[in-house]
Write a protein that holds these residues in place. Structure first.
Motif, PDB file in Angstrom:
ATOM      1  N   SER A 112       5.033 -14.913  -5.353  1.00 49.24           N
ATOM      2  CA  SER A 112       4.781 -13.541  -5.787  1.00 49.24           C
ATOM      3  C   SER A 112       5.529 -12.545  -4.919  1.00 49.24           C
ATOM      4  N   LEU A 113       5.644 -12.862  -3.620  1.00 49.72           N
ATOM      5  CA  LEU A 113       6.393 -11.982  -2.728  1.00 49.72           C
ATOM      6  C   LEU A 113       7.859 -11.941  -3.141  1.00 49.72           C
ATOM      7  N   ARG A 114       8.397 -13.082  -3.542  1.00 48.57           N
ATOM      8  CA  ARG A 114       9.781 -13.098  -4.027  1.00 48.57           C
ATOM      9  C   ARG A 114       9.921 -12.299  -5.314  1.00 48.57           C
ATOM     10  N   LYS A 115       8.906 -12.408  -6.187  1.00 46.75           N
ATOM     11  CA  LYS A 115       8.921 -11.621  -7.418  1.00 46.75           C
ATOM     12  C   LYS A 115       8.901 -10.126  -7.105  1.00 46.75           C
ATOM     13  N   LEU A 116       8.113  -9.759  -6.096  1.00 48.25           N
ATOM     14  CA  LEU A 116       8.024  -8.352  -5.699  1.00 48.25           C
ATOM     15  C   LEU A 116       9.384  -7.837  -5.228  1.00 48.25           C
ATOM     16  N   LYS A 117      10.064  -8.627  -4.412  1.00 45.39           N
ATOM     17  CA  LYS A 117      11.386  -8.222  -3.910  1.00 45.39           C
ATOM     18  C   LYS A 117      12.393  -8.127  -5.050  1.00 45.39           C
ATOM     19  N   ASP A 118      12.292  -9.054  -6.025  1.00 45.01           N
ATOM     20  CA  ASP A 118      13.208  -9.017  -7.174  1.00 45.01           C
ATOM     21  C   ASP A 118      12.924  -7.810  -8.069  1.00 45.01           C
ATOM     22  N   ARG A 119      11.628  -7.450  -8.181  1.00 46.38           N
ATOM     23  CA  ARG A 119      11.243  -6.336  -9.052  1.00 46.38           C
ATOM     24  C   ARG A 119      11.636  -4.989  -8.452  1.00 46.38           C
ATOM     25  N   PHE A 120      11.645  -4.887  -7.112  1.00 46.11           N
ATOM     26  CA  PHE A 120      11.976  -3.618  -6.447  1.00 46.11           C
ATOM     27  C   PHE A 120      13.100  -3.842  -5.427  1.00 46.11           C
ATOM     28  N   PRO A 121      14.293  -4.177  -5.897  1.00 49.40           N
ATOM     29  CA  PRO A 121      15.397  -4.522  -4.988  1.00 49.40           C
ATOM     30  C   PRO A 121      15.897  -3.373  -4.129  1.00 49.40           C
ATOM     31  N   SER A 122      15.637  -2.140  -4.551  1.00 48.79           N
ATOM     32  CA  SER A 122      16.142  -0.992  -3.781  1.00 48.79           C
ATOM     33  C   SER A 122      15.241  -0.625  -2.603  1.00 48.79           C
ATOM     34  N   GLN A 123      14.042  -1.223  -2.549  1.00 51.06           N
ATOM     35  CA  GLN A 123      13.112  -0.910  -1.473  1.00 51.06           C
ATOM     36  C   GLN A 123      13.332  -1.846  -0.284  1.00 51.06           C
ATOM     37  N   SER A 124      13.048  -1.338   0.897  1.00 49.74           N
ATOM     38  CA  SER A 124      13.161  -2.140   2.112  1.00 49.74           C
ATOM     39  C   SER A 124      12.248  -3.358   2.025  1.00 49.74           C
ATOM     40  N   GLN A 125      12.771  -4.535   2.393  1.00 49.20           N
ATOM     41  CA  GLN A 125      11.963  -5.753   2.335  1.00 49.20           C
ATOM     42  C   GLN A 125      10.804  -5.693   3.316  1.00 49.20           C
ATOM     43  N   SER A 126      11.021  -5.095   4.476  1.00 49.60           N
ATOM     44  CA  SER A 126       9.934  -4.989   5.455  1.00 49.60           C
ATOM     45  C   SER A 126       8.830  -4.070   4.945  1.00 49.60           C
ATOM     46  N   THR A 127       9.203  -3.015   4.232  1.00 51.08           N
ATOM     47  CA  THR A 127       8.210  -2.119   3.633  1.00 51.08           C
ATOM     48  C   THR A 127       7.417  -2.842   2.548  1.00 51.08           C
ATOM     49  N   LEU A 128       8.114  -3.578   1.692  1.00 46.51           N
ATOM     50  CA  LEU A 128       7.432  -4.327   0.639  1.00 46.51           C
ATOM     51  C   LEU A 128       6.493  -5.375   1.225  1.00 46.51           C
ATOM     52  N   LEU A 129       6.920  -6.044   2.300  1.00 47.87           N
ATOM     53  CA  LEU A 129       6.069  -7.049   2.930  1.00 47.87           C
ATOM     54  C   LEU A 129       4.815  -6.408   3.513  1.00 47.87           C
ATOM     55  N   SER A 130       4.967  -5.233   4.112  1.00 48.54           N
ATOM     56  CA  SER A 130       3.811  -4.538   4.679  1.00 48.54           C
ATOM     57  C   SER A 130       2.832  -4.125   3.581  1.00 48.54           C
ATOM     58  N   ILE A 131       3.347  -3.583   2.472  1.00 49.47           N
ATOM     59  CA  ILE A 131       2.483  -3.191   1.353  1.00 49.47           C
ATOM     60  C   ILE A 131       1.798  -4.428   0.763  1.00 49.47           C
ATOM     61  N   PHE A 132       2.556  -5.501   0.594  1.00 46.50           N
ATOM     62  CA  PHE A 132       2.010  -6.761   0.077  1.00 46.50           C
ATOM     63  C   PHE A 132       0.840  -7.225   0.946  1.00 46.50           C
ATOM     64  N   SER A 133       1.021  -7.196   2.261  1.00 42.63           N
ATOM     65  CA  SER A 133      -0.020  -7.650   3.189  1.00 42.63           C
ATOM     66  C   SER A 133      -1.254  -6.759   3.122  1.00 42.63           C
ATOM     67  N   GLN A 134      -1.037  -5.444   3.062  1.00 40.41           N
ATOM     68  CA  GLN A 134      -2.168  -4.518   3.042  1.00 40.41           C
ATOM     69  C   GLN A 134      -2.966  -4.608   1.740  1.00 40.41           C
ATOM     70  N   GLU A 135      -2.264  -4.751   0.624  1.00 45.51           N
ATOM     71  CA  GLU A 135      -2.973  -4.884  -0.650  1.00 45.51           C
ATOM     72  C   GLU A 135      -3.776  -6.182  -0.677  1.00 45.51           C
ATOM     73  N   TYR A 136      -3.216  -7.224  -0.087  1.00 42.38           N
ATOM     74  CA  TYR A 136      -3.934  -8.499  -0.031  1.00 42.38           C
ATOM     75  C   TYR A 136      -5.163  -8.381   0.876  1.00 42.38           C
ATOM     76  N   GLN A 137      -5.014  -7.667   1.988  1.00 40.97           N
ATOM     77  CA  GLN A 137      -6.155  -7.456   2.886  1.00 40.97           C
ATOM     78  C   GLN A 137      -7.279  -6.702   2.175  1.00 40.97           C
ATOM     79  N   LYS A 138      -6.912  -5.722   1.346  1.00 45.07           N
ATOM     80  CA  LYS A 138      -7.924  -4.984   0.588  1.00 45.07           C
ATOM     81  C   LYS A 138      -8.679  -5.931  -0.349  1.00 45.07           C
ATOM     82  N   GLN A 139      -7.927  -6.840  -0.982  1.00 45.27           N
ATOM     83  CA  GLN A 139      -8.565  -7.803  -1.872  1.00 45.27           C
ATOM     84  C   GLN A 139      -9.517  -8.706  -1.096  1.00 45.27           C
ATOM     85  N   ILE A 140      -9.080  -9.153   0.080  1.00 47.51           N
ATOM     86  CA  ILE A 140      -9.913 -10.025   0.917  1.00 47.51           C
ATOM     87  C   ILE A 140     -11.204  -9.308   1.320  1.00 47.51           C
TER      88      ILE A 140
END
Length: 241
Positions: free
Chosen positions: A24-52
């Motif tokens: 899913s993280l790879r899908k996220l990077k493919d879906r938003f290629p213009s965004q910084s990968q480190s920013t996307l990873l941080s958002i991915f982690s935070q959204e997952y933490q909210k779910q947890i």
């Protein structure tokens, strides 16, 4: 990298539709290629933490932990080489690492109650690394400061990462303190930080600067006139007052 709220909401909506896996993280990077990968990873982690956090009570009830532990023991007894934890975590939509933690804590309870071994450390390694980076940048600019540890030694109970001994100006705003955040500044986390930390710092030490190293929603930078400035990197235009 700063994002508009609309850009952030689009990313969050996309994450809500996919499971929190590496694929899913790879899908996220493919879906938003213009965004910084480190920013996307941080958002991915935070959204997952909210779910947890939303499902924490469900997975940590005595009934659930007992059931997970027994299923783990049964699975391992049948085939010790099978990925029992991974399969169990996927089945109940929970992180494999956290499922492993539940099983280990349950095992320690059975042994001699050594669950204290599993407590989280006070600060994450990545957060500490960014504090060191910020400290090096301040030293390079010959800006005198007191660290959080030095301030606590003086009796302060709630302090930013750095208090500047001589204020500086950033983009025309006076800065007395700097806080380092090794994360993306979304609306939920930023409002919590404002309530629990930033306004307390402002009341005690005056106006300050928060650096969200992985970016933030640009609309959140709305308290400049009141004394809290947001940046996504160390300022290059610092002026010593």
């Amino acid at each position: 990298m700063k994002l508009s709220k609309a850009q952030y909401d689009e990313i969050a909506r996309f994450l809500a539709q996919i499971p929190p896996t590496r694929q899913s993280l790879r899908k996220l990077k493919d879906r938003f290629p213009s965004q910084s990968q480190s920013t996307l990873l941080s958002i991915f982690s935070q959204e997952y933490q909210k779910q947890i956090k939303r499902t924490h009570a469900k997975h940590h009830s005595p009934e659930a932990t007992d059931a997970y532990y027994q299923r783990y023991l049964n699975g391992v007894s049948k085939n010790a080489a099978s990925p029992v934890l991974f399969e169990l975590a996927n089945e109940v939509d929970f992180a494999p690492s956290l499922m492993a933690r539940i099983v280990l804590e349950r095992f320690l309870q059975e042994q001699d109650g050594l669950t204290q071994l599993m407590k989280h450390s006070g600060s994450s390694a990545i957060g500490h690394e960014h504090e060191i980076l910020l400290q090096e940048m301040l030293l390079k600019k010959k800006i005198s400061f007191l660290t959080e540890d030095q301030l606590r030694a003086k009796g302060y109970d709630k302090t930013p990462d750095f208090i500047l001994e001589v204020p500086v100006a950033v983009e025309g705003h006076t800065i007395h303190w700097i806080e380092s955040k090794a994360s993306f500044g979304d609306e939920c986390s930023h409002q919590a930080y404002l309530h629990d930390q930033f306004w307390s710092y402002w009341n005690r030490f005056g106006p300050g600067l928060v650096i969200y190293w992985y970016g933030f929603i640009e609309e959140l930078d709305c308290h400049r006139n009141r004394g809290i400035l947001l940046k996504d990197c160390f300022p290059t235009d610092i002026v010593t007052l």
